[in-house]
Design a protein around this motif. Structure first.
Motif, PDB file in Angstrom:
ATOM      1  N   ASP A  60       1.179  -1.144   0.131  1.00  0.00           N
ATOM      2  CA  ASP A  60       0.091  -0.146  -0.238  1.00  0.00           C
ATOM      3  C   ASP A  60       0.684   0.980   0.252  1.00  0.00           C
TER       4      ASP A  60
ATOM      5  N   HIS B 272      -0.558   5.269  -0.132  1.00  0.00           N
ATOM      6  CA  HIS B 272      -1.743   6.525   0.115  1.00  0.00           C
ATOM      7  C   HIS B 272      -0.230   7.772   0.286  1.00  0.00           C
TER       8      HIS B 272
ATOM      9  N   GLU C 118     -10.500   4.862  -0.080  1.00  0.00           N
ATOM     10  CA  GLU C 118     -10.082   4.473   1.529  1.00  0.00           C
ATOM     11  C   GLU C 118     -10.295   5.632   2.659  1.00  0.00           C
TER      12      GLU C 118
ATOM     13  N   HIS D 167      -2.903   5.873   6.627  1.00  0.00           N
ATOM     14  CA  HIS D 167      -2.000   4.569   6.858  1.00  0.00           C
ATOM     15  C   HIS D 167      -0.443   4.480   5.449  1.00  0.00           C
TER      16      HIS D 167
HETATM   17 ZN    ZN Z   1      -5.053   1.268   2.261  1.00  0.00          ZN
END
Ligand code: ZN
Length: 183
Positions: free
Chosen positions: A53, A55, A64, A71
């Protein structure tokens, strides 16, 4: 045909006690087995893909944002691999069979070049490890199923926040996506 192990989201934010979206103890409990599974797959000659992931800070357009606390923000230590898995990556990161893929969504396939890289290498079987069993592992498996890959899941190298969701996902992987569950 070749095989690839996909190591999903086993990072500080998802695993450590003070991670931003942590699965906590169940995730920490697999730190040795996930690292051993990756090393064993590498020793077998398999490809290793870290699908992690990534972000952007303050990305209000990302779906999200409404669902989870921020996160795995790019440029933060929350994205560092947790435990001995980090040692593996440090040692083998420049190896031609080891890849790091930033992903944007739950699935390692969504918006990434993972499928292209797998097909280039004639990989037909994916071994899934990481967290969380019922979110990023499951969504990756669903895309893999739809793309025609064989799926294996190492039970001792996946974890989730709740045992109930973990078990649901394993059942779904086995009975609906045809995954082979390996101890
Ligand atoms: Zn995520």
């Amino acid at each position: 045909m070749a095989k690839a192990l996909i190591s999903i989201d086993y990072t500080y934010d998802f695993v450590a006690d003070d991670g931003k979206l942590t699965a906590g103890k169940p995730a920490q409990a697999i730190s040795e087995t996930i690292a051993q599974a990756v090393q064993k797959a590498y020793n077998n000659g398999d490809y290793i893909f870290f699908a992690i992931d990534g972000h952007d800070e303050g990305d209000t357009f990302h779906p999200e944002t409404k669902l989870f606390p921020p996160h795995n923000i790019k440029g933060t230590s929350g994205r560092n691999l947790y435990g001995p898995l980090a040692d593996f990556y440090q040692k083998y990161r420049d190896d031609h069979r080891v890849f790091w893929i930033d992903k944007r969504h739950y699935s390692a396939f969504s918006g990434t070049d993972l499928d292209i890289r797998l097909r280039e290498r004639r990989i037909d079987t994916l071994v899934l490890t990481g967290v969380l069993t019922d979110i990023c592992v499951l969504h990756t498996a669903i895309d893999a199923y739809n793309l025609g890959y064989q799926i294996e899941v190492i039970q001792s190298a996946v974890a989730s926040l709740s045992q109930e969701n973990h078990q649901f996902a394993l059942n779904h992987l086995q009975n609906v996506l045809g995954a082979t569950i390996i101890e």
